[in-house]
Motif scaffolding. Structure first.
Motif, mmCIF file in Angstrom:
data_model
loop_
_atom_site.group_PDB
_atom_site.id
_atom_site.type_symbol
_atom_site.label_atom_id
_atom_site.label_comp_id
_atom_site.label_asym_id
_atom_site.label_seq_id
_atom_site.Cartn_x
_atom_site.Cartn_y
_atom_site.Cartn_z
ATOM 1 N N ALA A 69 18.416 31.727 26.018
ATOM 2 C CA ALA A 69 17.926 31.954 24.971
ATOM 3 C C ALA A 69 18.124 30.481 24.010
ATOM 4 O O ALA A 69 17.176 30.359 22.990
ATOM 5 N N ALA A 70 19.192 29.795 24.244
ATOM 6 C CA ALA A 70 19.233 28.972 23.430
ATOM 7 C C ALA A 70 18.177 27.609 23.842
ATOM 8 O O ALA A 70 17.680 27.052 22.909
ATOM 9 N N TRP A 71 18.016 27.597 25.190
ATOM 10 C CA TRP A 71 17.140 26.548 25.683
ATOM 11 C C TRP A 71 15.722 26.972 25.216
ATOM 12 O O TRP A 71 15.037 26.177 24.892
ATOM 13 N N ALA A 72 15.533 28.267 25.051
ATOM 14 C CA ALA A 72 14.051 28.732 24.754
ATOM 15 C C ALA A 72 13.661 28.322 23.167
ATOM 16 O O ALA A 72 12.693 27.736 22.889
ATOM 17 N N LEU A 77 11.316 24.352 19.325
ATOM 18 C CA LEU A 77 11.437 23.757 18.160
ATOM 19 C C LEU A 77 10.972 22.286 18.813
ATOM 20 O O LEU A 77 10.146 21.742 17.817
ATOM 21 N N ALA A 78 11.449 21.767 19.572
ATOM 22 C CA ALA A 78 10.650 20.376 20.146
ATOM 23 C C ALA A 78 9.556 20.372 20.311
ATOM 24 O O ALA A 78 8.569 19.650 19.939
ATOM 25 N N GLY A 79 8.946 21.514 21.250
ATOM 26 C CA GLY A 79 7.112 21.566 21.269
ATOM 27 C C GLY A 79 6.636 21.519 20.167
ATOM 28 O O GLY A 79 5.736 20.845 19.954
ATOM 29 N N LEU A 80 6.744 22.184 19.026
ATOM 30 C CA LEU A 80 5.992 22.184 17.833
ATOM 31 C C LEU A 80 6.273 21.164 17.017
ATOM 32 O O LEU A 80 5.299 20.746 16.468
ATOM 33 N N ILE A 81 7.394 20.223 17.076
ATOM 34 C CA ILE A 81 7.342 19.050 16.531
ATOM 35 C C ILE A 81 6.661 18.225 17.114
ATOM 36 O O ILE A 81 5.878 17.486 16.405
ATOM 37 N N VAL A 82 6.705 17.973 18.378
ATOM 38 C CA VAL A 82 5.916 17.009 19.318
ATOM 39 C C VAL A 82 4.309 17.404 18.877
ATOM 40 O O VAL A 82 3.473 16.539 18.786
ATOM 41 N N ALA A 100 -2.306 11.397 22.812
ATOM 42 C CA ALA A 100 -1.513 11.563 24.098
ATOM 43 C C ALA A 100 -0.183 11.868 24.382
ATOM 44 O O ALA A 100 -0.077 12.425 25.546
ATOM 45 N N ILE A 101 0.312 12.101 23.466
ATOM 46 C CA ILE A 101 1.686 12.768 23.328
ATOM 47 C C ILE A 101 1.589 14.252 22.771
ATOM 48 O O ILE A 101 2.463 15.089 23.307
ATOM 49 N N THR A 102 0.377 14.554 22.281
ATOM 50 C CA THR A 102 0.173 16.122 22.094
ATOM 51 C C THR A 102 0.728 17.091 23.167
ATOM 52 O O THR A 102 1.088 17.992 23.043
ATOM 53 N N LEU A 108 6.021 21.658 26.290
ATOM 54 C CA LEU A 108 7.388 22.195 25.704
ATOM 55 C C LEU A 108 7.274 23.754 25.187
ATOM 56 O O LEU A 108 8.105 24.493 25.614
ATOM 57 N N MET A 109 6.227 23.918 24.363
ATOM 58 C CA MET A 109 6.014 25.136 24.125
ATOM 59 C C MET A 109 5.700 26.288 24.977
ATOM 60 O O MET A 109 6.333 27.335 24.954
#
Length: 127
Positions: A69-72, A77-82, A100-102, A108-109
Motif C-alpha cells: 500500500a505504501a509503495w502504491a 505520487l511519483a508518476g503524477l509528478i513525472v 520523452a520522460i512523460t 509509474l502510474m
C-alpha cells in the motif's frame, strides 16, 4: 507512505489540479497553440485522477497489506509528478524533449494501480 501523508498530498494535488485546469482554460488560452493547450488539459486531467487515487489509497490503507500500500501511494505520487510535471513544463517552456520522460510517469502510474491491487490481494485476513 502513511495515510496521513497521502491525504495531505492528495488534497494538495487536487487543489493544484483545479488551479492548473483553470489556468489552462483562462490564462494559457491566448498564449499557447491549441495543441499545447490540449497537452495542458491532459496533464491536469491525469493530475486530478491520481490526486483522487492518493486519497483512495489512504482511505483503503486499513484494508490493505501495509508495505505494498505504501509503495502504491509512492508510485502514484511519483508518476503524477513525472507525467503531469513533464507535460506542464513542456507547455510552459516549449521544450518538446521533455515529452520523452512523460511515458516514465505513465508507467509509474500504471504500476501504482497494479501495486494497489496487489496490496488488496496480499491482505490475508480479507475474504
Amino acid at each position: 507512505m502513511t495515510p496521513r501523508f497521502l491525504i495531505l498530498c492528495g488534497a494538495l494535488v487536487l487543489a493544484l489540479g483545479v488551479a492548473a485546469g483553470a489556468f489552462g482554460a483562462h490564462g494559457l488560452k491566448r498564449l499557447v497553440a491549441p495543441e499545447l493547450l490540449e497537452v495542458w488539459r491532459t496533464a491536469a486531467h491525469y493530475q486530478l485522477i491520481h490526486g483522487a487515487g492518493l486519497l483512495l489509497v489512504a482511505a483503503l490503507a486499513p484494508r490493505l497489506a501495509p508495505a505494498p500500500a505504501a509503495w502504491a501511494g509512492g508510485l502514484m505520487l511519483a508518476g503524477l509528478i513525472v507525467f503531469s510535471g513533464s507535460l506542464y513544463a513542456m507547455v510552459l517552456t516549449g521544450a518538446r524533449a521533455l515529452g520523452a520522460i512523460t511515458p516514465v510517469g505513465g508507467l509509474l502510474m500504471i504500476l501504482s494501480w497494479l501495486t494497489l491491487a496487489w496490496a488488496g490481494w496480499m491482505r490475508s485476513d480479507m475474504k
